[in-house]
Design an enzyme around this catalytic site. Structure first.
Site, PDB file in Angstrom:
ATOM      1  N   ASP A  36       8.650   0.125  -2.486  1.00  0.00           N
ATOM      2  CA  ASP A  36       9.880  -0.637  -2.624  1.00  0.00           C
ATOM      3  C   ASP A  36       9.567  -2.038  -2.107  1.00  0.00           C
ATOM      4  OD1 ASP A  36      12.735  -1.234  -2.725  1.00  0.00           O
ATOM      5  OD2 ASP A  36      12.682  -1.036  -0.539  1.00  0.00           O
ATOM      6  N   ASP A  79      12.371  -4.980  -0.840  1.00  0.00           N
ATOM      7  CA  ASP A  79      13.242  -5.384   0.266  1.00  0.00           C
ATOM      8  C   ASP A  79      13.381  -4.271   1.295  1.00  0.00           C
ATOM      9  OD1 ASP A  79      14.202  -8.065  -0.183  1.00  0.00           O
ATOM     10  OD2 ASP A  79      15.218  -7.301  -1.955  1.00  0.00           O
TER      11      ASP A  79
END
Length: 235
Positions: A13, A15
């Site tokens: 991922d 953020d």
């Protein structure tokens, strides 16, 4: 305790996993409150992380028109960058452990046999800017919000990431900070490593990841001839 996994492909991922964009996200929601005064920024910040901007704006701002939704999503993500350093905010920065982790595997980011990829709920434009600002290389396999019909917690982003890398999802390890992303990785059939960078342990446990660690400083990556060896250093 050290818990190594089998050689695998790593799906990150962005953020909350690789970069901390909290300052800009806060700034963007505060800006949007000027146009949508009924939104509860505090409540949104506690629940919206890891979900596509279009989905958040549809849910919290009530935007339904597809064209308006696209325009506002672009404005929101531009605001993340432009407001991230306003009023003394720290900007968009790398999270702990990221530099060391990527130093080992950065060179293996290219097709035809990449060892890692990024699967983010952010748009490609914003994600590219955030990675550049934080000094993180962009891998060839880079799944963004507009690449899937259904974002996290649905499995689509990680299924697409695995497919584009040419591996089965069960041979991938997902690194995530948000419950929605953990559920996405689990539903895709990947192993999941949850990071305590944006949510509480209780919130992460509810999503049922395979491992929970503080951040990527508690993970060792070793590049192999085929894939990456992941060692998780649990407390």
């Amino acid at each position: 305790m050290q818990r190594p996994t089998l050689p695998c492909l790593s799906l990150f991922d962005m953020d909350g996993t690789l970069v901390d964009s909290t300052a800009g996200v806060v700034g963007a929601w505060e800006l949007f409150r000027e146009k949508y005064p009924t939104i509860d920024v505090h409540n949104i910040l506690s629940s919206a992380h890891g979900i596509r901007t279009v989905d958040n704006l549809r849910s919290h701002c009530g935007i339904q028109d597809p064209e308006e939704l696209e325009r506002e999503a672009q404005r929101f993500e531009e605001a993340i960058v432009s407001t991230s350093k306003e009023n003394g905010r720290q900007g968009i920065v790398q999270l702990p452990g990221v530099a060391d982790a990527l130093a080992e595997i950065a060179a293996a980011r290219h097709q035809p046999n990449p060892a890692w990829a990024i699967c983010t709920s952010a748009t490609r434009t914003y994600a590219s800017s955030a990675l550049r600002i934080a000094g993180i290389p962009v891998p060839d396999v880079f799944v963004a919000a507009e690449d899937v019909k259904k974002g996290k917690p649905f499995p689509d982003p990680y299924l697409l990431g695995a497919n584009q890398c040419g591996v089965k999802p069960e041979n991938c390890v997902v690194f995530e900070d948000a419950p929605s992303g953990i559920r996405s990785g689990n539903e895709a059939g990947c192993k999941t490593v949850a990071l305590l960078t944006t949510h509480s342990r209780t919130q992460l446990e509810e999503a049922k990841p395979d491992f929970i660690v503080k951040d990527l400083s508690k993970v060792t990556l070793k590049l192999l001839e085929k894939g990456v060896e992941v060692t998780v250093h649990e407390d």
